[in-house]
Write an enzyme that holds these catalytic residues in place. Structure first.
Site, PDB file in Angstrom:
ATOM      1  N   SER A 252      15.050  48.754 -48.024  1.00  0.00           N
ATOM      2  CA  SER A 252      15.626  50.058 -47.703  1.00  0.00           C
ATOM      3  C   SER A 252      16.324  49.495 -46.481  1.00  0.00           C
ATOM      4  CB  SER A 252      13.951  50.452 -47.362  1.00  0.00           C
ATOM      5  OG  SER A 252      13.292  49.327 -46.741  1.00  0.00           O
ATOM      6  N   LYS A 253      16.467  50.905 -45.680  1.00  0.00           N
ATOM      7  CA  LYS A 253      17.583  50.298 -44.534  1.00  0.00           C
ATOM      8  C   LYS A 253      16.888  49.825 -42.896  1.00  0.00           C
ATOM      9  CE  LYS A 253      21.012  53.053 -42.401  1.00  0.00           C
ATOM     10  NZ  LYS A 253      21.657  54.278 -42.533  1.00  0.00           N
TER      11      LYS A 253
END
Ligand code: GLU
Length: 483
Positions: A252-253
């Protein structure tokens, strides 16, 4: 004769260059270099609405920073250009026209509502989401009279066909055409879609191997069907494992899926990220983790890529970055650290003596993990640190003990000659401390000098810090205690 190795990445400029794409670029690059082939950078910008020049630049800059240099690209040109899909529309149109004329593709005249209603029904009936189109056998001339209404161009997928290919990493993979259906290949004659454009480009650019992310496996049978219909030679395939976080969830980011330029700004070295990414799904077959670009170019092989997800471990990247920081000459490291120092330290202080700056950086070189840490780590050399009085207290020392301790240090430092080495400083202090608890003298002193819980030893600091500055800091600490 073996076909020359020609590989490519085809990123869409709809966002910054992410680690996933950069890793794919790296593997393609290493494979090309190992076999003396060409690594091609093609920009997939047919989605004009979402494509943005600023992201294209981000892709170019990120790859250049990493040292993943393309042999053919929009910037560099090459024999098989142009290398932007938006500049290749005429070529796609020619092949679309041919497929339509041959009856291998057709105009689908369904409205979007009809298609989504069909999808809902298929979902409700738990059937494969394949659209077998009623328009697939409508003669082209008839369909062309109705192009005023909404339409797309679809490939006429053969029924009941097994599509088989050998993936270099995963072995033989087989797909059933019944699960694919008549898939769309263009919104219109001059608006091609990914699966179509990629096939044309790969063939025209004589791509020998397609090395890309696992998420494209399901696109491969569609692309193979198109290749057969167009009489193109098939490339070799290698689908790279997904990149996962340490908890095995998709990246994920927050956990590393940030852009390459963010890593640059954070103070990672390109050679460290290059090395780190090479190990995202590949390894040299032994315990080595630090591998130079040359070693990677020689040793890389698609066969050694793992099938299972590659774990992105930021702690490992930090460690590796530290290793590469250690390899730098102090001079180079100073230059690399300067932009980070300039953010928090006034230029007249920073550049007062270049000798001092060099020694400060050399002091931190053995422990630095990221360049961005440097400012916070060495700021105290340039300005009086802010800290809470309580930090001066070692174990159960009373205020009077602390004042006495600081006074002792003051006395020792006052007697220093003007230049003194850390070994001499240490000797002077140890003479005074004797066999006692070293922390009683050294802790309050170190905090007075740095304002920090953790830092290099006071001997190392005092070797660099001017004596008067050190004495002034001790005086300030003493005042804090009595206040
Ligand atoms: N634009 C696609 C991507 O970057 C290209 C996929 C491919 O290599 O075929 O994921």
């Amino acid at each position: 004769m073996e076909k020359p190795v020609r590989v490519r990445i085809a990123p869409s400029p709809t966002g910054p260059l992410h680690i996933g794409t950069a890793r794919t670029a790296l593997f393609n690059y290493l494979f090309a270099k190992k076999f003396g082939g060409h690594f091609i950078l093609r920009i997939e910008d047919t989605d004009l609405e979402r494509s943005d020049k600023k992201y294209e630049k981000d892709i170019f800059d990120g790859l250049a920073w990493l040292g993943i240099d393309a042999d053919e690209s929009p910037e560099k040109g090459g024999k098989y250009g142009p290398y932007r899909q938006s500049e290749r529309i005429g070529t796609y149109k020619k092949y679309l026209g041919k497929l339509l004329a041959d009856g291998a593709a057709f105009y689908c005249l369904h409205s979007e509502q009809e298609l989504s209603a069909e999808k809902e029904t298929l979902m409700a009936e738990k059937k494969p989401l394949a659209h077998w189109c009623e328009f697939r056998d409508v003669p082209l001339a008839d369909a062309e009279t109705k192009l005023g209404q909404s339409h797309v161009i679809r490939f006429k997928t053969p029924h009941n066909q097994k599509i088989v290919f050998k993936d270099i990493i995963r072995g033989e993979l087989s797909f059933d055409s019944e699960l694919i259906g008549d898939f769309s290949i263009a919104k219109d004659i001059d608006v091609p879609l990914y699966n179509f454009a990629v096939v044309i480009d790969d063939a025209e650019m004589k791509i020998s191997h397609v090395i890309r992310g696992e998420e494209h496996i399901s696109n491969t049978p569609k692309q193979l069907l198109l290749m057969v219909a167009l009489g193109f030679e098939k490339p070799g395939y290698a689908h790279l494992p997904l990149i996962l976080g340490t908890d095995r969830s998709k990246l994920s980011k927050r956990r590393g899926a940030t852009s390459v330029i963010d890593y640059k700004n954070e103070g990672y070295l390109p050679e460290a990220l290059f090395n780190f990414m090479a190990l995202l799904g590949w390894n040299p077959g032994d315990e080595r983790e630090i591998l130079s670009k040359e070693e990677l170019k020689n040793e890389f092989s698609l066969e050694k890529i793992q099938k299972s997800g590659a774990i992105f471990d930021i702690t490992k990247l930090d460690w590796m970055n530290g290793e590469y920081i250690r390899k730098k000459s102090t001079e180079d490291l100073v230059a690399l650290c300067l932009p980070y120092l300039e953010k928090i330290i006034a230029p007249e202080l920073l550049h007062a003596t270049s000798y001092k700056l060099q020694t400060i950086i050399a002091l931190e070189q053995p422990r630095l993990k990221k360049l961005s840490e440097i400012g916070e780590r060495v700021e105290y050399f340039f300005k009086q640190p802010e800290y809470d009085k309580e930090l001066l207290r070692w174990k159960k020392m009373s205020d009077t003990d602390i004042s006495a301790s600081l006074e002792k240090s003051e006395k020792i430092i006052t007697q220093f000659k003007s230049t003194i080495t850390k070994t001499e400083i240490e000797k002077e202090f140890l003479k005074e401390i004797g066999d006692g608890d070293k922390g009683i003298i050294l802790w309050p002193l170190r905090v007075a000098l740095t304002g920090k819980k953790a830092s290099p030893s006071p001997f190392e600091i005092l070797e660099i810090m001017e004596r008067d500055v050190a004495l002034e800091r001790i005086a300030i600490a003493k005042k804090k205690i009595v206040a």
